[in-house]
Design an enzyme around this catalytic site. Structure first.
Site, PDB file in Angstrom:
ATOM      1  N   CYS A 144      13.488  22.421 -17.305  1.00 55.31           N
ATOM      2  CA  CYS A 144      13.923  22.960 -16.116  1.00 55.31           C
ATOM      3  C   CYS A 144      12.626  22.900 -14.997  1.00 55.31           C
ATOM      4  CB  CYS A 144      14.394  24.188 -16.357  1.00 55.31           C
ATOM      5  SG  CYS A 144      14.715  25.213 -14.813  1.00 55.31           S
ATOM      6  N   CYS A 169      -0.505  31.927  -6.177  1.00 50.99           N
ATOM      7  CA  CYS A 169       0.541  31.110  -5.299  1.00 50.99           C
ATOM      8  C   CYS A 169       1.076  31.997  -4.314  1.00 50.99           C
ATOM      9  CB  CYS A 169       1.875  30.955  -6.456  1.00 50.99           C
ATOM     10  SG  CYS A 169       1.387  30.506  -8.095  1.00 50.99           S
ATOM     11  N   CYS A 220       4.211  34.134  -3.805  1.00 49.58           N
ATOM     12  CA  CYS A 220       4.714  34.996  -5.020  1.00 49.58           C
ATOM     13  C   CYS A 220       4.258  36.326  -4.697  1.00 49.58           C
ATOM     14  CB  CYS A 220       4.079  34.343  -6.259  1.00 49.58           C
ATOM     15  SG  CYS A 220       4.795  35.201  -7.867  1.00 49.58           S
ATOM     16  N   CYS A 234      17.392  33.447 -18.633  1.00 53.24           N
ATOM     17  CA  CYS A 234      16.083  33.028 -18.275  1.00 53.24           C
ATOM     18  C   CYS A 234      14.977  33.989 -18.360  1.00 53.24           C
ATOM     19  CB  CYS A 234      16.063  32.323 -16.916  1.00 53.24           C
ATOM     20  SG  CYS A 234      17.497  31.043 -16.738  1.00 53.24           S
ATOM     21  N   CYS A 265      -0.616  38.870 -11.961  1.00 50.84           N
ATOM     22  CA  CYS A 265      -0.872  37.522 -12.373  1.00 50.84           C
ATOM     23  C   CYS A 265      -1.985  36.844 -11.694  1.00 50.84           C
ATOM     24  CB  CYS A 265       0.407  36.717 -12.044  1.00 50.84           C
ATOM     25  SG  CYS A 265       0.072  34.839 -12.441  1.00 50.84           S
ATOM     26  N   CYS A 318      16.337  30.389 -21.801  1.00 50.32           N
ATOM     27  CA  CYS A 318      15.146  29.601 -20.912  1.00 50.32           C
ATOM     28  C   CYS A 318      13.871  30.584 -20.791  1.00 50.32           C
ATOM     29  CB  CYS A 318      15.766  29.387 -19.598  1.00 50.32           C
ATOM     30  SG  CYS A 318      14.609  28.602 -18.398  1.00 50.32           S
ATOM     31  N   ARG A 344      20.163  23.461  -9.315  1.00 47.77           N
ATOM     32  CA  ARG A 344      20.425  24.642  -9.329  1.00 47.77           C
ATOM     33  C   ARG A 344      19.988  25.371  -7.903  1.00 47.77           C
ATOM     34  NH1 ARG A 344      17.981  27.065 -13.490  1.00 47.77           N
ATOM     35  NH2 ARG A 344      19.721  26.304 -14.585  1.00 47.77           N
TER      36      ARG A 344
HETATM   37  N1  SAM Z   1       4.360  32.439 -13.810  1.00 51.41           N
HETATM   38  C1  SAM Z   1       5.144  31.410 -14.197  1.00 51.41           C
HETATM   39  C2  SAM Z   1       5.078  30.115 -13.294  1.00 51.41           C
HETATM   40  O1  SAM Z   1       4.584  30.420 -12.129  1.00 51.41           O
HETATM   41  O2  SAM Z   1       5.441  28.922 -13.961  1.00 51.41           O
HETATM   42  C3  SAM Z   1       6.784  31.791 -14.335  1.00 51.41           C
HETATM   43  C4  SAM Z   1       7.303  32.456 -13.243  1.00 51.41           C
HETATM   44  S1  SAM Z   1       7.168  32.053 -11.509  1.00 51.41           S
HETATM   45  C5  SAM Z   1       7.776  33.427 -10.589  1.00 51.41           C
HETATM   46  C6  SAM Z   1       8.678  30.865 -11.392  1.00 51.41           C
HETATM   47  C7  SAM Z   1       8.998  30.138 -10.172  1.00 51.41           C
HETATM   48  O3  SAM Z   1       9.781  31.045  -9.349  1.00 51.41           O
HETATM   49  C8  SAM Z   1       7.910  29.709  -9.123  1.00 51.41           C
HETATM   50  O4  SAM Z   1       7.254  28.419  -9.747  1.00 51.41           O
HETATM   51  C9  SAM Z   1       8.628  29.568  -7.940  1.00 51.41           C
HETATM   52  O5  SAM Z   1       9.242  28.179  -7.887  1.00 51.41           O
HETATM   53  C10 SAM Z   1       9.502  30.686  -8.052  1.00 51.41           C
HETATM   54  N2  SAM Z   1       9.316  31.676  -7.080  1.00 51.41           N
HETATM   55  C11 SAM Z   1       8.259  32.337  -7.063  1.00 51.41           C
HETATM   56  N3  SAM Z   1       8.072  33.167  -6.094  1.00 51.41           N
HETATM   57  C12 SAM Z   1       9.269  32.621  -5.193  1.00 51.41           C
HETATM   58  C13 SAM Z   1       9.746  33.109  -3.756  1.00 51.41           C
HETATM   59  N4  SAM Z   1       9.139  33.967  -2.961  1.00 51.41           N
HETATM   60  N5  SAM Z   1      10.652  32.289  -3.070  1.00 51.41           N
HETATM   61  C14 SAM Z   1      11.237  31.342  -4.037  1.00 51.41           C
HETATM   62  N6  SAM Z   1      10.816  30.841  -5.089  1.00 51.41           N
HETATM   63  C15 SAM Z   1       9.928  31.756  -5.789  1.00 51.41           C
HETATM   64 FE1  SF4 Z   2       1.883  33.812 -11.379  1.00 54.24          FE
HETATM   65 FE2  SF4 Z   2       3.938  34.192  -9.639  1.00 54.24          FE
HETATM   66 FE3  SF4 Z   2       2.328  31.927  -9.439  1.00 54.24          FE
HETATM   67 FE4  SF4 Z   2       3.972  32.337 -11.515  1.00 54.24          FE
HETATM   68  S1  SF4 Z   2       4.549  32.092  -9.508  1.00 54.24           S
HETATM   69  S2  SF4 Z   2       1.964  31.701 -11.650  1.00 54.24           S
HETATM   70  S3  SF4 Z   2       3.919  34.719 -11.443  1.00 54.24           S
HETATM   71  S4  SF4 Z   2       1.566  33.949  -8.915  1.00 54.24           S
END
Ligand code: SAM
Ligand code: SF4
Ligand code: DTB
Length: 333
Positions: free
Chosen positions: A208, A75, A78, A117, A71, A148, A280
């Site tokens: 959501c 973040c 992530c 989801c 990606c 979802c 949730r």
């Molecule tokens: N890329 C899209 C986005 O960021 O909206 C969808 C997938 S992203 C992985 C969805 C959500 O997963 C993030 O907004 C975050 O809240 C959650 N998430 C991702 N990594 C996480 C982690 N290590 N611990 C807890 N929540 C996490």
């Molecule tokens: Fe990409 Fe992870 Fe951020 Fe979603 S949360 S935008 S998958 S880096």
């Protein structure tokens, strides 16, 4: 008798389940909720929960990563950011075939999940992927499950295609407070998130949206996140509260663990502020005791992610979750 500070005047807000939902929460009121004695807060949240929900039911949502890793966003929490790929060692995948997604959804349904989801590690979908995405939504709905999707930011056309496909929920988290957002993500703004949420709402899909706690943010940031969510024109129909899963190789790998009581407080405050929403208990359950999870249910959590995998990290095994639900007398909704 309660010798502490008087209970927050919750009775005024929640005298009945017909009371109007509030969208004018002030920071000091939310902090006052967080600051309540733990027992008073959980008791108040449990009262609110019982006005609007069956406290012995829990909704089961199951996740699948339809496109993992690589990606372009950064973040800090992530595992799927290309920026952390060298240190996490996560290999990117292509978009999964539609038939495989539907097959997995069928298994999730057989296991007891009612909502499927589907998550993609994208900044936003590419138009060339939309036919497959639409087919996934239609296929999941044809199984009689709620659908979802979480695909990143959407433009108007993509939002419309998802709405036309009958997508039930779009997940798009604001993750934390506006003030703390820049500490965690630099590739997009808080406003970008709010803009996508507005598009989804305008097309009549259920929203959501929630966030992550335990990223090193302050209590005021947790309060700020809930303030943004509750003061949206409509409360998100689903509010996922994730406890950070500290993934090795991500910038937040070594962040100090948040006390579970503070996590439970966050669930309780979310329940009080957004009484009708599904709250949730999301990522992080794998590292939570059964007692912590039980207190989250008492404090108003009405849904969980079920199934052995979240997106890239593990979740409790199905038999372990079923055993916990049985011990608590909780029935899948
Ligand atoms: N890329 C899209 C986005 O960021 O909206 C969808 C997938 S992203 C992985 C969805 C959500 O997963 C993030 O907004 C975050 O809240 C959650 N998430 C991702 N990594 C996480 C982690 N290590 N611990 C807890 N929540 C996490
Ligand atoms: Fe990409 Fe992870 Fe951020 Fe979603 S949360 S935008 S998958 S880096
Ligand atoms: C949400 O709030 N949590 C889910 C879902 N929405 C997409 C994702 C949790 C991801 C946890 C880390 C992982 O497995 O990669």
């Amino acid at each position: 008798m309660n010798n502490h500070a008087p209970l927050f005047p919750i009775s005024a807000i929640t005298a009945s389940s017909n009371a109007p939902l509030r969208h004018d929460w002030q920071a000091n009121e939310i902090i006052a909720l967080f600051d309540m004695p733990f027992m008073d807060l959980v008791y108040s949240a449990a009262q609110v929960h019982r006005l609007y929900h069956d406290p012995n039911k829990v909704q089961l949502s199951q996740l699948i990563s339809i496109k993992t890793g690589g990606c372009a966003e950064d973040c800090g929490y992530c595992s799927q950011s290309a920026k952390h790929q060298k240190t996490t060692g996560l290999s990117p995948t292509k978009l999964m075939e539609v038939a495989r997604v539907i097959d997995s959804a069928r298994k999730a349904k057989a296991g007891g999940a009612t909502r499927y989801c589907m998550g993609a590690a994208w900044t936003s979908p590419k138009d060339r992927d939309m036919d497959a995405i639409v087919a996934m939504v239609e296929g999941v709905k044809a199984l009689g499950m709620e659908s979802c999707m979480t695909l990143g930011m959407l433009d108007d056309h993509q939002t419309e295609r998802l709405a036309d496909a009958g997508l039930d929920y779009y997940n798009h988290n604001i993750d934390t407070s506006e003030e703390f957002y820049g500490e965690i993500i630099s590739t997009r703004s808080y406003q970008d998130r709010l803009d996508t949420l507005a598009r989804v709402r305008a097309k009549g899909m259920n929203v959501c949206s929630g966030g992550i706690v335990g990223m090193g943010e302050k209590r005021s940031d947790r309060a700020g996140m809930l303030k943004t969510l509750a003061n949206l024109p409509e409360h998100p129909q689903s509010v996922p509260i994730n406890m950070l899963v500290a993934v090795p190789g991500t910038p937040l790998e070594h962040v100090a663990k948040l006390e579970s009581f503070e996590f439970i407080r966050t669930i309780a405050v979310a329940r009080i502020m957004m009484p009708r929403s599904e709250v949730r208990l999301s990522a992080g359950r794998g590292e939570m005791s059964e007692e912590t999870q039980a207190l989250c249910f008492l404090a108003g959590a009405s849904s969980i992610f079920y199934g052995e995998q979240l997106l890239t990290t593990p979740n409790p095994k199905n038999n372990k979750d079923i055993a916990l639900l049985n011990k608590l007398g909780l029935i899948p909704a």
